[in-house]
Design an enzyme around this catalytic site. Structure first.
Site, PDB file in Angstrom:
ATOM      1  N   CYS A  79       0.838  -1.204   0.000  1.00  0.00           N
ATOM      2  CA  CYS A  79       0.000   0.000   0.000  1.00  0.00           C
ATOM      3  C   CYS A  79       0.883   1.269   0.000  1.00  0.00           C
ATOM      4  CB  CYS A  79      -0.995  -0.060   1.146  1.00  0.00           C
ATOM      5  SG  CYS A  79      -2.422   0.990   0.852  1.00  0.00           S
ATOM      6  N   HIS A 175      -3.207  -5.318   1.572  1.00  0.00           N
ATOM      7  CA  HIS A 175      -2.518  -5.523   2.862  1.00  0.00           C
ATOM      8  C   HIS A 175      -2.426  -7.008   3.193  1.00  0.00           C
ATOM      9  CE1 HIS A 175      -2.327  -1.321   4.314  1.00  0.00           C
ATOM     10  NE2 HIS A 175      -3.319  -1.164   3.451  1.00  0.00           N
ATOM     11  N   GLU A 177      -0.674  -8.409   5.265  1.00  0.00           N
ATOM     12  CA  GLU A 177      -0.419  -8.593   6.704  1.00  0.00           C
ATOM     13  C   GLU A 177      -1.703  -8.576   7.528  1.00  0.00           C
ATOM     14  OE1 GLU A 177      -0.110  -5.949   4.957  1.00  0.00           O
ATOM     15  OE2 GLU A 177      -0.671  -4.165   6.100  1.00  0.00           O
TER      16      GLU A 177
HETATM   17  N1  GLN Z   1      -3.351   6.398   0.849  1.00  0.00           N
HETATM   18  C1  GLN Z   1      -2.134   6.109   1.547  1.00  0.00           C
HETATM   19  C2  GLN Z   1      -0.950   6.833   0.932  1.00  0.00           C
HETATM   20  O1  GLN Z   1      -1.075   7.580   0.034  1.00  0.00           O
HETATM   21  C3  GLN Z   1      -1.853   4.615   1.565  1.00  0.00           C
HETATM   22  C4  GLN Z   1      -2.884   3.904   2.389  1.00  0.00           C
HETATM   23  C5  GLN Z   1      -2.390   2.673   3.067  1.00  0.00           C
HETATM   24  O2  GLN Z   1      -1.181   2.398   3.133  1.00  0.00           O
HETATM   25  N2  GLN Z   1      -3.284   1.937   3.645  1.00  0.00           N
HETATM   26  O3  GLN Z   1       0.140   6.667   1.377  1.00  0.00           O
END
Ligand code: GLN
Length: 200
Positions: A79, A175, A177
């Protein structure tokens, strides 16, 4: 013993430490240069990429980490971590930097408001099996160079590329994890990182 670090500046560090322990490696938080230098591989967790970027520079880790990744340090970015590994971002804030480990452009907060957070079934291409994936304000991969391997596509949201590998670097929009309530952990993404580290 294989030791894999989790960049512990911001984000869901503890969940990654637990996933790494489940796949049988020593898992440690990384906040300083000496800690970075001691690990065989690294996870960059989900969180907020703009904050992780700023803290990397405040902690004097930005340049050393970028150099280690260019040298082939195995890495998994999830992410916000995926955003950190990209060479280019769409929708970043003014001055936001990335580590450039994977030649790809990612779109930040790509899925929009309605699907801010969602759970979908993906096909995990390395073995063709189904993977339950949790997305939270996730990026997707907008484009990538020919030497990037696609590991998973989100068919539920318009066939978006949501997991890739380039050399020793893996990135997922979702994710891996996160263990959904009432389910058993699925640690295949972390296991792939361990395979890369141990095959080095
Ligand atoms: N929207 C977040 C970002 O721009 C990422 C979101 C997340 O890691 N759950 O870093």
């Amino acid at each position: 013993m294989t030791t894999i670090g989790v960049l512990a500046l911001q984000g869901d560090v503890r969940e990654h430490l637990h996933a790494l322990e489940r796949v049988g490696v020593e898992a440690v938080g990384v906040r300083r240069l000496a800690e970075l230098e001691a690990v065989d591989g690294l996870v960059i967790p989900g969180g907020e990429s703009t904050t992780i970027d700023k803290l990397l520079r405040i902690f004097d880790l930005y340049e050393p980490l970028k150099a280690s990744l260019a040298d082939g340090l195995p890495v998994l970015g999830t992410c916000a971590g995926m955003i950190m590994l990209a060479s280019d971002i769409i929708g970043g804030i003014e001055g936001q930097q990335t580590l450039g480990a994977i030649p790809m452009t990612v779109r930040r907060n790509a899925f929009g408001r309605q699907v801010d957070s969602s759970e979908v079934e993906l096909t995990w291409r390395p073995d063709g099996s189904t993977m339950h994936a949790t997305f939270i304000r996730a990026p997707w991969v907008e484009s990538f160079s020919d030497d990037v391997e696609v590991l998973a596509v989100d068919e539920a949201h318009g066939d978006r590329t949501v997991a890739v590998r380039h050399g020793n670097a893996i990135a997922t929009s979702f994710h891996p994890e996160v263990v959904a309530p009432g389910t058993t952990p699925d640690d295949r993404v972390h296991a792939l990182l361990v395979d890369i580290v141990q095959g080095r």
